[in-house]
Design an enzyme around this catalytic site. Sequence first.
Site, PDB file in Angstrom:
ATOM      1  N   SER A   3       0.847  -1.193   0.000  1.00  0.00           N
ATOM      2  CA  SER A   3       0.000   0.000   0.000  1.00  0.00           C
ATOM      3  C   SER A   3       0.885   1.247   0.000  1.00  0.00           C
ATOM      4  O   SER A   3       1.674   1.437  -0.914  1.00  0.00           O
ATOM      5  CB  SER A   3      -0.971  -0.028   1.195  1.00  0.00           C
ATOM      6  OG  SER A   3      -1.950   0.979   1.052  1.00  0.00           O
ATOM      7  N   GLU A  13      -1.855  -2.118  -8.250  1.00  0.00           N
ATOM      8  CA  GLU A  13      -3.095  -2.462  -7.540  1.00  0.00           C
ATOM      9  C   GLU A  13      -3.618  -1.188  -6.903  1.00  0.00           C
ATOM     10  O   GLU A  13      -2.903  -0.192  -6.805  1.00  0.00           O
ATOM     11  CB  GLU A  13      -2.834  -3.530  -6.472  1.00  0.00           C
ATOM     12  CG  GLU A  13      -1.831  -3.129  -5.392  1.00  0.00           C
ATOM     13  CD  GLU A  13      -2.395  -2.297  -4.262  1.00  0.00           C
ATOM     14  OE1 GLU A  13      -3.614  -2.377  -3.996  1.00  0.00           O
ATOM     15  OE2 GLU A  13      -1.627  -1.548  -3.639  1.00  0.00           O
ATOM     16  N   HIS A  23      -5.066  -5.150  -1.790  1.00  0.00           N
ATOM     17  CA  HIS A  23      -5.708  -5.076  -0.483  1.00  0.00           C
ATOM     18  C   HIS A  23      -6.665  -6.249  -0.296  1.00  0.00           C
ATOM     19  O   HIS A  23      -7.886  -6.094  -0.243  1.00  0.00           O
ATOM     20  CB  HIS A  23      -6.433  -3.735  -0.335  1.00  0.00           C
ATOM     21  CG  HIS A  23      -5.502  -2.566  -0.247  1.00  0.00           C
ATOM     22  ND1 HIS A  23      -4.740  -2.136  -1.311  1.00  0.00           N
ATOM     23  CD2 HIS A  23      -5.214  -1.735   0.794  1.00  0.00           C
ATOM     24  CE1 HIS A  23      -4.020  -1.096  -0.937  1.00  0.00           C
ATOM     25  NE2 HIS A  23      -4.280  -0.837   0.330  1.00  0.00           N
TER      26      HIS A  23
END
Length: 348
Positions: free
Chosen positions: A142, A246, A316
């Site tokens: 992330s 992502e 995630h």
Amino acid sequence: MQKRTFIKSLGIAAASLPFMGFSIEKDEFAKKPRYPNPIKKGDTVGLISPSAATADRMQFTFAKEAMEALGFKVKLGKNLQNRRGYLAGTDEERAADLNSMFADPEVKAIICIRGGSGAARILPLIDYSLIKKNPKPLLGYSDITALHQAIFSQTGLISFHGPNGTGSWNSFNVKQFEQLFFDQELLQFQNEQTKGDDLVIKSNRIQTLYPGTVSGRILGGNLTVLTALSGTPYYTDFQNAILFIEDIGEDPYRIDRMMSTLRLNGTLDKIKGFIFGQCNDCEPGGGYGSLTVDQVLDDYILPLKIPAYSGAMIGHISKQFIVPHGALVEMNAEMGNFTLKEPIFKES
């Protein structure tokens, strides 16, 4: 994820760049990257928080116990539980924890407790010369994309895009961690699929966007964080790379805007392959109308005519690949997998 705050904070960090004491020198590592030292059970790992603060104190306990269950001793960062607004302490405190863990001979690997936002603020404060001398595995995803990008762009060190300390350490993630770090296997990263009680398998399906097989260094991370680094010294050179991305909680028009950035800054013209992971909560919102994420990918990726697929277990999600950021892999777009082509740890 508070990613919009990230973009503003990046400007603050970049503005202060000339005043920082650590020099920025890009190595000729494209042909010879830096490999981290191997780790084993019984080693000490450092737990740090380079991004957002952790509100629930029990999360610190969970992260420590997870690392211990993997077989490690745990050393907590001095500033791990600090807080300044949404951040886990001041920029100087968070950078100091990262630098001290790389400097500490007792610490063999570094685990980021969570992402969120704020890692970009510390990029000018990182001692990259220190990292070159002490190549250790760094794990997180992330917002930790900012660290993966900066460390690779400045040192060539392979790091690991995978579960944070407070993430899900289920059997899939633990098995892959052990195969990758302890057994040092040349893993093939293939989606896990379970049929269930349906006529067809629906979970973790991949879509081939353009067929083919290609080899290259796999680089990327969270799309929002990645594109916010565009134009800075910390943005990786993607020449001949396989790009993986992502994201979470982004309307397709935002995905479109960020993919446009990757085209305009030349990244898409450089890459040899493309992998799109999971994009949770990325459905079209209200308004006049919207493209879908599939349509956005078609618009930007199909014209490149390079091997590409979507749906990889990256992002995630509870079960996620631990991607060695900067490692040499072979990607098969029709099979929807990629395989390590060389050892990723320094020889003993």
